[in-house]
Design an enzyme around this catalytic site. Structure first.
Site, PDB file in Angstrom:
ATOM      1  N   HIS A 164       4.094  23.271 -54.894  1.00 42.68           N
ATOM      2  CA  HIS A 164       3.212  22.100 -54.774  1.00 42.68           C
ATOM      3  C   HIS A 164       3.962  20.800 -54.517  1.00 42.68           C
ATOM      4  O   HIS A 164       3.355  19.796 -54.173  1.00 42.68           O
ATOM      5  CB  HIS A 164       2.390  21.946 -56.063  1.00 42.68           C
ATOM      6  CG  HIS A 164       1.833  23.241 -56.545  1.00 42.68           C
ATOM      7  ND1 HIS A 164       2.473  24.040 -57.472  1.00 42.68           N
ATOM      8  CD2 HIS A 164       0.731  23.924 -56.185  1.00 42.68           C
ATOM      9  CE1 HIS A 164       1.776  25.134 -57.675  1.00 42.68           C
ATOM     10  NE2 HIS A 164       0.718  25.097 -56.905  1.00 42.68           N
ATOM     11  N   HIS A 169      -3.880  16.958 -59.670  1.00 42.09           N
ATOM     12  CA  HIS A 169      -3.291  18.161 -59.061  1.00 42.09           C
ATOM     13  C   HIS A 169      -1.796  17.910 -58.838  1.00 42.09           C
ATOM     14  O   HIS A 169      -1.402  16.815 -58.409  1.00 42.09           O
ATOM     15  CB  HIS A 169      -3.987  18.489 -57.737  1.00 42.09           C
ATOM     16  CG  HIS A 169      -3.594  19.835 -57.197  1.00 42.09           C
ATOM     17  ND1 HIS A 169      -2.426  20.020 -56.495  1.00 42.09           N
ATOM     18  CD2 HIS A 169      -4.179  21.048 -57.297  1.00 42.09           C
ATOM     19  CE1 HIS A 169      -2.327  21.301 -56.164  1.00 42.09           C
ATOM     20  NE2 HIS A 169      -3.373  21.947 -56.651  1.00 42.09           N
ATOM     21  N   GLU A 221       0.208  18.687 -56.551  1.00 41.33           N
ATOM     22  CA  GLU A 221       0.584  18.225 -55.200  1.00 41.33           C
ATOM     23  C   GLU A 221       0.349  16.720 -55.064  1.00 41.33           C
ATOM     24  O   GLU A 221       1.150  15.998 -54.457  1.00 41.33           O
ATOM     25  CB  GLU A 221      -0.218  18.986 -54.131  1.00 41.33           C
ATOM     26  CG  GLU A 221       0.197  18.556 -52.728  1.00 41.33           C
ATOM     27  CD  GLU A 221      -0.628  19.195 -51.624  1.00 41.33           C
ATOM     28  OE1 GLU A 221      -1.041  20.368 -51.771  1.00 41.33           O
ATOM     29  OE2 GLU A 221      -0.862  18.508 -50.616  1.00 41.33           O
ATOM     30  N   SER A 274      -6.449  24.971 -56.128  1.00 40.31           N
ATOM     31  CA  SER A 274      -7.353  24.092 -55.378  1.00 40.31           C
ATOM     32  C   SER A 274      -7.984  24.812 -54.194  1.00 40.31           C
ATOM     33  O   SER A 274      -9.196  24.766 -53.990  1.00 40.31           O
ATOM     34  CB  SER A 274      -6.582  22.859 -54.907  1.00 40.31           C
ATOM     35  OG  SER A 274      -7.339  22.086 -54.032  1.00 40.31           O
TER      36      SER A 274
END
Ligand code: SF4
Length: 319
Positions: free
Chosen positions: A79, A129, A131, A229
């Site tokens: 990520h 998240h 990322e 996700s």
């Protein structure tokens, strides 16, 4: 008693993408090359089965770098990580390997490029998240504002509409993102950004494959993890595309068959971090209950591969 018939429509492409395959291979090769334990910061990819398989081979998963002892290799997950993480590893003289997907790294470089020329950046993505945390951490704090939906695109306050750019998370819903970008472009016609968005080929192709079958299914299962996700987006895409009984399934044992009710056509796919063996497990569970007819629905053929880090392909170990 004879089993009821069930047609299982298998979406293509599904499951592992090139970034996930590379990240897992980095951990496996590092274990071979340097021996156990190899530390991994964060789940290498969002899938418990993958993580547990690697743990069984000697990988140790931690959330923060401070949990990594001296003298062992550490790998950063697919990520991506904020810049401070490799900096801290260097400060501590840890040997690290970066398994960030090259398509995420590409977004990092875009953020840097915009920041270098003084543009304020709007990142379309989901708060929290990894990322998003990694991408925001490529530039100075405050240089990126997060935009999660159309409402936020309509209300975000920017410093200078003439000096603005957008980037996106790689695993978003393609359709939602088009709407968010349209809202931004309407408000800020001079906004700079990629030609379409930064959603990766694997996310796009898996969403298209779900759209191709969703309407023809009584129910649809996405094999994937709740913190994945792209898997969550596949469930949403299927529901929106006309299959309200669409659900995320981690393992075959989790399936609530009673809740599914009467079904004759079941769609089946997997998120980019879910291995095919788990899809096979679900098919086997279907066969236990139904007389299954399997239909492989053809879709885009993917041929993307990414190179491994040099440290793992060089003839002598560099740790
Ligand atoms: Fe890379 Fe896309 Fe796979 Fe994420 S989903 S690892 S961005 S190819």
């Amino acid at each position: 008693m004879s089993k009821k018939p069930l047609t299982v429509l298998l979406a293509n492409p599904r499951g592992f993408c090139a970034g996930v395959e590379r990240a897992i291979e980095i951990v496996e090769r590092a274990l071979e090359r340097y021996g156990a334990p190899v530390y991994v910061r964060h789940e290498i990819v969002h899938n418990r089965f993958v993580v547990e398989s690697l743990e069984a081979k000697g990988a140790v998963f931690v959330e923060e770098l401070e949990e990594v002892p001296e003298g062992v290799p550490v790998i950063f997950s697919a990520h991506g990580v904020p810049k401070e993480v490799p900096s801290e590893a260097e400060r501590r003289r840890l040997f690290y390997l970066d398994a960030t997907c090259p398509l995420v790294s590409k977004v990092h470089r875009e953020a840097e490029r915009h920041a270098r020329v003084g543009r304020q950046i709007l990142l379309i993505g989901h708060a929290g998240h990894p990322e998003v945390i990694g991408t925001m951490g490529q530039v100075e704090e405050g240089a990126i504002l997060l935009v999660e939906n159309v409402d936020e695109a309509e209300s975000v306050q920017v410093d200078d509409p003439e000096n603005l750019a957008y980037i996106t998370q790689t695993t978003l819903s393609v359709d939602d993102t088009i709407e968010i970008i349209a809202a931004l472009r309407r408000r800020f016609p001079a906004i700079d950004g990629p030609k379409k968005e930064d959603i990766c080929y694997a996310t796009t192709n898996r969403q298209e494959a779900v759209k191709a079958i969703a309407r023809n299914c009584d129910a649809l299962m996405v094999v994937g993890a709740p913190n994945s996700s792209n898997s969550q987006r596949l469930v949403e895409v299927a529901r929106r595309e006309g299959c309200p009984k669409s659900l995320l399934v981690q393992r075959a044992a989790d399936i609530d068959w009673e809740a599914l009710g009467e079904i004759q056509r079941l769609g089946l796919t997997a998120g980019a971090s879910a291995p095919e063996v788990l899809v096979e497990e679900v098919i086997a569970a279907c066969r236990d209950r139904f007389d299954v007819q399997l239909q492989n629905v053809s879709g885009v053929v993917e041929d993307v591969t990414f190179k491994l880090p040099r440290e793992l392909t060089a003839k002598t170990a560099s740790a």
